[in-house]
Design a protein around this motif. Structure first.
Motif, short mmCIF file in Angstrom:
data_model
loop_
_atom_site.label_atom_id
_atom_site.label_comp_id
_atom_site.label_asym_id
_atom_site.label_seq_id
_atom_site.Cartn_x
_atom_site.Cartn_y
_atom_site.Cartn_z
N ILE A 77 34.34 46.81 44.00
CA ILE A 77 33.40 45.69 43.95
C ILE A 77 32.07 46.10 44.56
CG2 ILE A 77 32.94 43.36 44.82
CD1 ILE A 77 35.91 42.78 44.61
N ASP A 78 32.12 46.87 45.64
CA ASP A 78 30.89 47.29 46.31
C ASP A 78 30.01 48.17 45.43
OD1 ASP A 78 31.63 45.87 48.53
OD2 ASP A 78 32.45 47.60 49.62
N ASP A 79 30.63 49.14 44.74
CA ASP A 79 29.82 50.06 43.94
C ASP A 79 29.63 49.60 42.48
OD1 ASP A 79 32.19 50.65 42.60
OD2 ASP A 79 32.52 52.53 43.68
N GLY A 80 30.21 48.45 42.14
CA GLY A 80 30.02 47.90 40.81
C GLY A 80 30.94 48.44 39.74
N SER A 81 31.80 49.41 40.10
CA SER A 81 32.69 49.99 39.09
C SER A 81 33.76 49.02 38.62
CB SER A 81 33.35 51.26 39.64
OG SER A 81 34.13 50.97 40.79
N VAL A 82 33.94 47.90 39.36
CA VAL A 82 34.93 46.91 38.94
C VAL A 82 34.54 46.31 37.60
CG1 VAL A 82 33.82 44.92 40.07
CG2 VAL A 82 36.30 44.96 39.77
N VAL A 83 33.25 46.32 37.27
CA VAL A 83 32.80 45.78 35.98
C VAL A 83 33.44 46.54 34.83
CG1 VAL A 83 30.79 45.40 34.50
CG2 VAL A 83 30.61 45.00 36.97
N TYR A 84 33.57 47.85 34.98
CA TYR A 84 34.22 48.66 33.94
C TYR A 84 35.67 48.24 33.77
CZ TYR A 84 36.48 52.68 31.77
OH TYR A 84 37.24 53.49 30.96
N LEU A 85 36.34 47.98 34.90
CA LEU A 85 37.75 47.57 34.84
C LEU A 85 37.88 46.20 34.21
CD1 LEU A 85 40.69 48.21 35.62
CD2 LEU A 85 40.23 47.18 37.85
N LEU A 86 36.99 45.30 34.58
CA LEU A 86 37.05 43.94 34.05
C LEU A 86 36.70 43.86 32.57
CD1 LEU A 86 35.41 41.99 37.03
CD2 LEU A 86 37.85 42.27 36.52
N SER A 87 36.02 44.88 32.07
CA SER A 87 35.65 44.88 30.65
C SER A 87 36.84 45.26 29.76
CB SER A 87 34.50 45.86 30.41
OG SER A 87 34.91 47.21 30.63
N LYS A 88 37.89 45.76 30.35
CA LYS A 88 39.07 46.14 29.58
C LYS A 88 39.92 44.91 29.27
CE LYS A 88 37.93 50.44 29.74
NZ LYS A 88 37.45 51.11 28.51
N PRO A 89 40.71 44.98 28.21
CA PRO A 89 41.55 43.82 27.82
C PRO A 89 42.78 43.69 28.72
CG PRO A 89 41.93 45.64 26.33
CD PRO A 89 40.81 46.08 27.23
N ILE A 90 42.53 43.49 29.99
CA ILE A 90 43.60 43.34 30.97
C ILE A 90 43.41 41.99 31.65
CG2 ILE A 90 44.76 44.32 32.98
CD1 ILE A 90 43.42 46.98 32.35
N LYS A 91 44.46 41.21 31.73
CA LYS A 91 44.36 39.91 32.40
C LYS A 91 44.02 40.08 33.87
CE LYS A 91 47.67 37.60 29.34
NZ LYS A 91 48.95 36.86 29.26
N ARG A 92 43.16 39.20 34.36
CA ARG A 92 42.71 39.30 35.75
C ARG A 92 43.86 39.21 36.75
NH1 ARG A 92 39.95 40.93 32.64
NH2 ARG A 92 37.81 40.39 32.14
N LEU A 230 38.46 36.90 41.47
CA LEU A 230 38.19 37.95 40.50
C LEU A 230 37.77 37.35 39.16
CD1 LEU A 230 38.22 41.04 40.38
CD2 LEU A 230 40.50 40.90 39.39
N ARG A 231 38.38 36.23 38.81
CA ARG A 231 38.01 35.57 37.56
C ARG A 231 36.57 35.04 37.63
NH1 ARG A 231 42.08 32.53 37.21
NH2 ARG A 231 43.22 33.67 35.63
N SER A 232 36.19 34.47 38.77
CA SER A 232 34.82 33.98 38.90
C SER A 232 33.83 35.12 38.96
CB SER A 232 34.70 33.13 40.18
OG SER A 232 34.86 33.91 41.34
N LEU A 233 34.23 36.26 39.49
CA LEU A 233 33.37 37.43 39.49
C LEU A 233 33.11 37.90 38.07
CD1 LEU A 233 31.94 39.69 41.10
CD2 LEU A 233 34.11 40.94 41.06
N THR A 234 34.11 37.82 37.22
CA THR A 234 33.95 38.19 35.82
C THR A 234 32.95 37.27 35.13
OG1 THR A 234 36.27 38.87 35.77
CG2 THR A 234 35.20 38.56 33.67
N LEU A 235 33.08 36.00 35.39
CA LEU A 235 32.16 35.04 34.76
C LEU A 235 30.73 35.28 35.21
CD1 LEU A 235 34.30 31.78 35.01
CD2 LEU A 235 33.86 33.17 33.00
N ALA A 236 30.56 35.60 36.51
CA ALA A 236 29.23 35.86 37.02
C ALA A 236 28.63 37.07 36.34
CB ALA A 236 29.28 36.05 38.54
N GLY A 237 29.45 38.08 36.11
CA GLY A 237 28.96 39.30 35.47
C GLY A 237 28.59 39.05 34.02
#
Length: 239
Positions: A77-92, A230-237
């Motif tokens: 989350i700190d370095d922003g790499s979680v965005v790559y993970l959240l972009s995958k078709p994996i349920k939060r 984590l779901r709200s973080l996805t929406l924010a992104g």
């Protein structure tokens, strides 16, 4: 609810060279101190309980829980790499559950196993002290991993807050203030250990039923809320 790819990436992040050194240092210190105590004081049940309770359960287990729980997701989350993970078709929730399982496994291995070894070194498991504190470490590992995984999800200063909880609330207030002991993962796990030992060497200020309910509640609620964040973080992104 378990994704092997997420698990592999999380294990790689937690067991990298720097974190592995930190994770391994505390267990080695516990075993070294246990060897020294055994050499100087001999096999004594009360001494074994004091070392395992004061050093292993009160200090080592929560610190390892902080490292494993926050490290499972916080750096991404700190370095922003979680965005790559959240972009995958994996349920939060799958991401959270997978990371929780990894954090629990790492915490258990680096806390419960050395606790058992230290217990046998100190008194050969006299009065079931080694087994009792090992069970306490296993139980505490689950709650700590969930709690600190949640911290890693909601705060960029999760390690600091986690250490404050582990060292100030659990170790300091938990040992000095009676009311604080009731709200302590350490005391909840000690209630389970007390049942295992069946003696007077392991005691807790919380009843077994209450401790079991609170351990389960903290684990479930922390995991659920981490998934929501984590779901709200996805929406924010996405916005």
């Amino acid at each position: 609810m378990y994704d092997p790819t997420v698990a592999r990436l999380t294990y790689r992040a937690l067991l990298g060279r720097r974190r592995a050194l930190i994770l391994g240092a505390l267990p080695l210190l516990l075993i070294a101190i246990s060897l020294a105590v055994r050499a100087l004081a001999g096999a004594d049940d009360q001494t074994a309980a004091d070392v395992l309770g004061g050093l292993a359960l009160a200090t080592m287990v929560p610190i390892i829980g902080v490292i494993a729980g926050t490290g499972a997701i916080g750096p991404e989350i700190d370095d922003g790499s979680v965005v790559y993970l959240l972009s995958k078709p994996i349920k939060r929730p799958t991401i959270i559950y997978t990371k929780l399982i990894v954090a629990i496994a790492v915490t258990m291995v680096f806390s419960a196993v050395p606790t058992l070894i230290a217990g046998f070194v100190l008194n050969g498991n006299g009065q079931q002290v080694a087994v009792a504190y090992t069970v306490a470490a296993l139980v505490a590992s689950i709650a700590y991993a969930a709690l600190f995984l949640l911290l890693g999800t909601v705060s960029r200063h999760a390690v600091v807050f986690g250490l404050v909880y582990a060292l100030v609330w659990e170790a300091l207030f938990g040992s000095l203030v009676p009311g604080a002991r009731t709200l302590s993962v350490q005391q909840w796990s000690l209630a389970v250990a007390q049942k295992v030992s069946g003696g007077d060497l392991v005691t807790s200020d919380v009843g077994l039923t209450t401790a079991t309910v609170l351990l389960a509640a903290v684990t479930v609620l922390a995991t659920w809320y981490a998934g929501q964040k984590l779901r709200s973080l996805t929406l924010a992104g996405e916005e």
